[in-house]
Motif scaffolding. Structure first.
Motif, PDB file in Angstrom:
ATOM      1  N   MET A 114      98.208 -30.288  63.774  1.00  0.00           N
ATOM      2  CA  MET A 114      98.997 -31.387  64.308  1.00  0.00           C
ATOM      3  C   MET A 114     100.497 -31.094  64.174  1.00  0.00           C
ATOM      4  O   MET A 114     101.267 -31.424  65.055  1.00  0.00           O
ATOM      5  CB  MET A 114      98.611 -32.673  63.543  1.00  0.00           C
ATOM      6  CG  MET A 114      99.343 -33.883  64.023  1.00  0.00           C
ATOM      7  SD  MET A 114      98.769 -34.296  65.664  1.00  0.00           S
ATOM      8  CE  MET A 114      99.543 -35.824  65.922  1.00  0.00           C
ATOM      9  N   ARG A 115     100.863 -30.480  63.044  1.00  0.00           N
ATOM     10  CA  ARG A 115     102.251 -30.143  62.815  1.00  0.00           C
ATOM     11  C   ARG A 115     102.772 -29.190  63.888  1.00  0.00           C
ATOM     12  O   ARG A 115     103.902 -29.310  64.349  1.00  0.00           O
ATOM     13  CB  ARG A 115     102.365 -29.470  61.447  1.00  0.00           C
ATOM     14  CG  ARG A 115     103.490 -29.958  60.643  1.00  0.00           C
ATOM     15  CD  ARG A 115     103.542 -29.233  59.338  1.00  0.00           C
ATOM     16  NE  ARG A 115     103.756 -30.225  58.304  1.00  0.00           N
ATOM     17  CZ  ARG A 115     103.787 -29.971  57.040  1.00  0.00           C
ATOM     18  NH1 ARG A 115     103.556 -28.752  56.610  1.00  0.00           N
ATOM     19  NH2 ARG A 115     104.015 -30.916  56.182  1.00  0.00           N
ATOM     20  N   ARG A 116     101.956 -28.246  64.258  1.00  0.00           N
ATOM     21  CA  ARG A 116     102.330 -27.261  65.268  1.00  0.00           C
ATOM     22  C   ARG A 116     102.559 -27.944  66.628  1.00  0.00           C
ATOM     23  O   ARG A 116     103.521 -27.633  67.342  1.00  0.00           O
ATOM     24  CB  ARG A 116     101.248 -26.193  65.365  1.00  0.00           C
ATOM     25  CG  ARG A 116     101.583 -25.094  66.340  1.00  0.00           C
ATOM     26  CD  ARG A 116     100.491 -24.042  66.323  1.00  0.00           C
ATOM     27  NE  ARG A 116     100.657 -23.139  67.421  1.00  0.00           N
ATOM     28  CZ  ARG A 116     101.128 -21.919  67.303  1.00  0.00           C
ATOM     29  NH1 ARG A 116     101.467 -21.465  66.121  1.00  0.00           N
ATOM     30  NH2 ARG A 116     101.260 -21.156  68.352  1.00  0.00           N
ATOM     31  N   VAL A 117     101.706 -28.863  66.999  1.00  0.00           N
ATOM     32  CA  VAL A 117     101.833 -29.586  68.266  1.00  0.00           C
ATOM     33  C   VAL A 117     103.132 -30.390  68.274  1.00  0.00           C
ATOM     34  O   VAL A 117     103.881 -30.383  69.266  1.00  0.00           O
ATOM     35  CB  VAL A 117     100.610 -30.510  68.501  1.00  0.00           C
ATOM     36  CG1 VAL A 117     100.839 -31.418  69.693  1.00  0.00           C
ATOM     37  CG2 VAL A 117      99.352 -29.688  68.683  1.00  0.00           C
ATOM     38  N   ILE A 118     103.414 -31.067  67.192  1.00  0.00           N
ATOM     39  CA  ILE A 118     104.643 -31.871  67.104  1.00  0.00           C
ATOM     40  C   ILE A 118     105.872 -30.968  67.157  1.00  0.00           C
ATOM     41  O   ILE A 118     106.861 -31.283  67.814  1.00  0.00           O
ATOM     42  CB  ILE A 118     104.632 -32.758  65.839  1.00  0.00           C
ATOM     43  CG1 ILE A 118     103.533 -33.821  65.990  1.00  0.00           C
ATOM     44  CG2 ILE A 118     105.978 -33.410  65.621  1.00  0.00           C
ATOM     45  CD1 ILE A 118     103.305 -34.678  64.775  1.00  0.00           C
ATOM     46  N   SER A 119     105.813 -29.822  66.495  1.00  0.00           N
ATOM     47  CA  SER A 119     106.936 -28.872  66.524  1.00  0.00           C
ATOM     48  C   SER A 119     107.173 -28.356  67.940  1.00  0.00           C
ATOM     49  O   SER A 119     108.313 -28.263  68.396  1.00  0.00           O
ATOM     50  CB  SER A 119     106.671 -27.689  65.594  1.00  0.00           C
ATOM     51  OG  SER A 119     106.648 -28.108  64.266  1.00  0.00           O
ATOM     52  N   ILE A 120     106.105 -28.028  68.635  1.00  0.00           N
ATOM     53  CA  ILE A 120     106.231 -27.544  70.011  1.00  0.00           C
ATOM     54  C   ILE A 120     106.801 -28.642  70.905  1.00  0.00           C
ATOM     55  O   ILE A 120     107.678 -28.394  71.736  1.00  0.00           O
ATOM     56  CB  ILE A 120     104.873 -27.033  70.540  1.00  0.00           C
ATOM     57  CG1 ILE A 120     104.486 -25.750  69.810  1.00  0.00           C
ATOM     58  CG2 ILE A 120     104.916 -26.813  72.046  1.00  0.00           C
ATOM     59  CD1 ILE A 120     103.084 -25.262  70.102  1.00  0.00           C
ATOM     60  N   LEU A 121     106.321 -29.873  70.721  1.00  0.00           N
ATOM     61  CA  LEU A 121     106.818 -31.004  71.488  1.00  0.00           C
ATOM     62  C   LEU A 121     108.307 -31.222  71.222  1.00  0.00           C
ATOM     63  O   LEU A 121     109.091 -31.406  72.158  1.00  0.00           O
ATOM     64  CB  LEU A 121     106.017 -32.273  71.158  1.00  0.00           C
ATOM     65  CG  LEU A 121     106.440 -33.543  71.876  1.00  0.00           C
ATOM     66  CD1 LEU A 121     106.242 -33.385  73.390  1.00  0.00           C
ATOM     67  CD2 LEU A 121     105.656 -34.719  71.372  1.00  0.00           C
ATOM     68  N   LEU A 122     108.698 -31.166  69.972  1.00  0.00           N
ATOM     69  CA  LEU A 122     110.096 -31.356  69.607  1.00  0.00           C
ATOM     70  C   LEU A 122     110.969 -30.260  70.213  1.00  0.00           C
ATOM     71  O   LEU A 122     112.034 -30.536  70.769  1.00  0.00           O
ATOM     72  CB  LEU A 122     110.248 -31.367  68.080  1.00  0.00           C
ATOM     73  CG  LEU A 122     111.664 -31.567  67.551  1.00  0.00           C
ATOM     74  CD1 LEU A 122     112.194 -32.916  67.999  1.00  0.00           C
ATOM     75  CD2 LEU A 122     111.669 -31.483  66.039  1.00  0.00           C
ATOM     76  N   MET A 123     110.534 -29.017  70.151  1.00  0.00           N
ATOM     77  CA  MET A 123     111.300 -27.905  70.722  1.00  0.00           C
ATOM     78  C   MET A 123     111.404 -28.044  72.248  1.00  0.00           C
ATOM     79  O   MET A 123     112.452 -27.758  72.830  1.00  0.00           O
ATOM     80  CB  MET A 123     110.647 -26.567  70.361  1.00  0.00           C
ATOM     81  CG  MET A 123     110.721 -26.242  68.875  1.00  0.00           C
ATOM     82  SD  MET A 123     112.400 -26.200  68.285  1.00  0.00           S
ATOM     83  CE  MET A 123     112.831 -24.563  68.768  1.00  0.00           C
TER      84      MET A 123
END
Length: 189
Positions: A1-10
């Motif tokens: 989930m952290r990875r998805v949020i990081s990608i979304l934020l970037m």
């Protein structure tokens, strides 16, 4: 989930920066031989004389700087019947912008153009026959007397509207802030 949020934020950050700082096309100003009064009149949508009430610099979504001049119209030879009109031009320095001065009267030739933005605006440039009214004797002799404006309008507030790119920046910052808040909240759990 952290990875998805990081990608979304970037992705949101990248898109925000691209919207705010994307490059724009630059055109150098090059005028051919001056047009005759009749030729300029026939290719113009608006021909009028008037006094500049306000000149405001504007930054467009494409990154270009332009100026908008609000005129109090005194005589009309072609175009609308309104007592005020806004004319757009470049900011000068190679983009063909005409330098309007507050309080000064001009004879203006304007035509619709997308030269200074994405939407069509009434534009005049240094290549047109637009000139200070006290230097327009030749044009006035050909144009004749003109008509008085018949429709009273007040466009003073039109130049003060917030530019669209500011709203894009504000929305981008809000989205980034909310994403950051949600990610931080998720990490604390």
């Amino acid at each position: 989930m952290r990875r998805v949020i990081s990608i979304l934020l970037m992705t949101v950050l990248g898109l925000s920066f691209m919207m705010i700082f994307h490059s724009s096309n630059v055109y150098a100003c090059s005028c051919a031989q001056p047009q005759t009064v009749k030729d300029q009149f026939s290719r113009s949508e608006a021909v009028f004389s008037g006094k500049v009430l306000e000149v405001k610099e504007q930054k467009n979504l494409n990154g270009s700087m332009t100026k908008a001049a609000l005129f109090d119209v005194s005589r009309i030879w072609k175009g609308g019947t309104e007592s005020q009109i806004i004319i757009h031009t470049g900011s000068g320095g190679g983009d063909c912008g005409f330098k309007f001065e507050n309080g000064k009267e001009y004879l203006v030739y304007a035509q619709p153009s997308t030269m200074y933005g994405d939407k069509e605006l009434l534009v005049t440039i240094i290549c047109d026959r637009t000139v200070a009214l006290d230097q327009a004797q030749e044009d006035l002799a050909v144009l004749g007397e003109g008509k008085l404006p018949t429709e009273q309008v007040h466009l003073e507030g039109e130049l003060s509207r917030t530019q669209p790119f500011i709203w894009v920046a504000v929305i981008g910052v809000v989205v980034i802030g909310m994403t950051f808040f949600l990610v931080r909240r998720k990490w604390r759990k």
